[in-house]
Scaffold this active site. Structure first.
Site, PDB file in Angstrom:
ATOM      1  N   SER A  94       0.820  -1.221   0.000  1.00  0.00           N
ATOM      2  CA  SER A  94       0.000   0.000   0.000  1.00  0.00           C
ATOM      3  C   SER A  94       0.848   1.263   0.000  1.00  0.00           C
ATOM      4  O   SER A  94       0.315   2.368   0.045  1.00  0.00           O
ATOM      5  CB  SER A  94      -0.900   0.047   1.234  1.00  0.00           C
ATOM      6  N   THR A 196      -1.560   2.142   4.401  1.00  0.00           N
ATOM      7  CA  THR A 196      -1.045   3.516   4.310  1.00  0.00           C
ATOM      8  C   THR A 196      -0.452   3.895   5.652  1.00  0.00           C
ATOM      9  O   THR A 196      -1.081   3.698   6.684  1.00  0.00           O
ATOM     10  CB  THR A 196      -2.211   4.476   4.015  1.00  0.00           C
ATOM     11  N   THR A 214       1.555   6.839   0.789  1.00  0.00           N
ATOM     12  CA  THR A 214       0.725   5.732   0.295  1.00  0.00           C
ATOM     13  C   THR A 214       0.829   5.581  -1.215  1.00  0.00           C
ATOM     14  O   THR A 214       1.198   6.538  -1.919  1.00  0.00           O
ATOM     15  CB  THR A 214      -0.760   5.992   0.653  1.00  0.00           C
ATOM     16  N   ARG A 224      -6.253   9.470 -10.045  1.00  0.00           N
ATOM     17  CA  ARG A 224      -6.947   9.640  -8.757  1.00  0.00           C
ATOM     18  C   ARG A 224      -5.928   9.974  -7.648  1.00  0.00           C
ATOM     19  O   ARG A 224      -4.877   9.367  -7.526  1.00  0.00           O
ATOM     20  CB  ARG A 224      -7.692   8.353  -8.399  1.00  0.00           C
ATOM     21  N   THR A 247      -6.510   7.073   7.677  1.00  0.00           N
ATOM     22  CA  THR A 247      -6.338   5.987   6.719  1.00  0.00           C
ATOM     23  C   THR A 247      -7.720   5.497   6.317  1.00  0.00           C
ATOM     24  O   THR A 247      -8.701   5.774   7.006  1.00  0.00           O
ATOM     25  CB  THR A 247      -5.469   4.861   7.317  1.00  0.00           C
ATOM     26  N   GLY A 248      -7.779   4.789   5.207  1.00  0.00           N
ATOM     27  CA  GLY A 248      -9.085   4.310   4.742  1.00  0.00           C
ATOM     28  C   GLY A 248      -9.493   4.994   3.451  1.00  0.00           C
ATOM     29  O   GLY A 248      -8.638   5.459   2.684  1.00  0.00           O
TER      30      GLY A 248
HETATM   31  C1  SD4 Z   1      -6.329   6.727  -0.004  1.00  0.00           C
HETATM   32  N1  SD4 Z   1      -6.373   6.890   2.382  1.00  0.00           N
HETATM   33  O1  SD4 Z   1      -5.633   6.817  -0.992  1.00  0.00           O
HETATM   34  C2  SD4 Z   1      -5.709   6.236   1.291  1.00  0.00           C
HETATM   35  C3  SD4 Z   1      -5.777   4.753   1.334  1.00  0.00           C
HETATM   36  C4  SD4 Z   1      -5.399   4.152   2.631  1.00  0.00           C
HETATM   37  O2  SD4 Z   1      -4.523   2.407   3.793  1.00  0.00           O
HETATM   38  O3  SD4 Z   1      -5.441   4.729   3.677  1.00  0.00           O
HETATM   39  N2  SD4 Z   1      -4.953   2.932   2.631  1.00  0.00           N
HETATM   40  O4  SD4 Z   1      -7.538   6.972  -0.037  1.00  0.00           O
END
Ligand code: SD4
Length: 334
Positions: A94, A196, A214, A224, A247-248
């Protein structure tokens, strides 16, 4: 024991719960206050001395950051050194080298960094450079800008002596080719590995810095950009108050200025735990939360920390200790 301020926060949160449309019965909502008491027990214990905390399972990254702090180093140097570990790790899919590509097979990186003076640097949609965080730091320190993107970020990185590299490993390419057979894109909480890294550190001078890096969501659309390189979304630091990272699913964090919100809530007197909970609950107040994951991690000027996520599964690493699983929003409604 629930102190007065915590009780007031609980009351106000319970107050808005009935307005959420989760499809839960009123009796489960009525029981939310007891779950909220449980949530209090995961609040951070103030650590002594310098602090390093990061999202997910990152003992090696924390060790690298801690080593900087142990030598009396600056929190900024610590977080940069820390997050460079997963950036160089091909098994961390990631972040950085070995990150999962976008749907067209390109690894594109997002990163940002913020120091105790409120300086910030960021790169988005960066290709072919392993240490996006160090490019973000160079943007902060060597340009009049905060953010460089894509081709411009890459050209700048080369001008600063960074090496052009292929970041797509055989393993990531194989997985991507497998994905191409169905090529259905739907981000589902914790099904894609979320690794991330957001890291916050406090040094011996009591100064706070943060870093976030990330490869973004696997198989995202080309171009994106997520929350991770956005100051105030994936990361925010205010040296008077504290720092936060996320994160997320970045789209949800960006829409709510998540990390900025967490820091502002701490400014208003919330503990890091309360601030993370309130920021996450604000997301699910507007959005069906069945398939989404967002986690927040925060530390305040006193070294207390907190973390909270919408779904089960989010964890963080304090110092070099074991991962700590984070309380999630479902416990509010059991
Ligand atoms: C994103 N927040 O690109 C990041 C992805 C993530 O662990 O947190 N992955 O949207």
């Amino acid at each position: 024991m629930v102190n007065r301020r915590h009780f007031l926060t609980i009351s106000s949160l319970v107050g808005f719960l009935p307005s959420l449309s989760f499809g839960h019965s009123r009796s489960t909502i009525a029981n939310a206050s007891s779950s909220l008491k449980d949530a209090e027990t995961v609040a951070g214990v103030p650590p002594i001395g310098p602090v390093v905390i990061s999202t997910w399972k990152q003992p090696k990254a924390n060790a690298a950051a801690q080593a900087v702090l142990d030598q009396g180093g600056r929190a900024l140097d610590a977080v940069e050194a820390g997050v460079r570990i997963p950036e160089a790790d091909p098994d961390d899919m990631s972040v950085g080298y070995g990150g999962r590509p976008d749907r067209d097979g390109h690894v594109t990186l997002d990163a940002c960094i913020m120091d105790e003076k409120g300086n910030a640097g960021s790169v988005t949609f960066l290709e072919h450079i392993m240490h996006a965080i160090s490019v973000a730091r160079a943007v902060m320190e060597k340009t009049p800008h905060v953010m460089l993107s894509g081709e411009g970020a890459f050209t700048f990185a080369l001008s600063q002596g960074f090496k052009k590299e292929n970041l797509l490993t055989k393993k990531a390419e194989k997985e991507w080719r497998e994905w191409l057979k169905t090529a259905k894109y739907k981000p589902i909480a914790n099904i894609e590995r979320h690794d991330t890294i957001g890291m916050l550190a406090i040094d011996g001078q009591g100064n706070i810095s943060g870093a976030c890096t990330t490869s973004g969501l696997a198989y995202k659309m080309r171009g994106r950009v997520g929350d991770s390189p956005i100051i105030g979304a994936g990361l925010f630091v205010d040296n008077e108050i504290g720092g936060a990272c996320a994160t997320g699913l970045g789209e949800l964090v960006m829409r709510t200025c998540g990390s900025f919100l967490v820091v502002e809530l701490m400014r208003q007197g919330r503990t890091p735990q309360q601030a993370c909970e309130e920021a996450a609950l604000r997301i699910i107040k507007k959005q069906e939360f069945k398939d989404i994951q967002v986690g927040f991690l925060a530390v305040n000027k006193q070294g207390e920390h907190g973390a909270f996520s919408i779904q089960p599964g989010f964890s963080y690493t304090l110092s070099q200790n074991k991962q700590t699983q984070v309380t999630d929003a479902r416990s509010y409604l059991k």
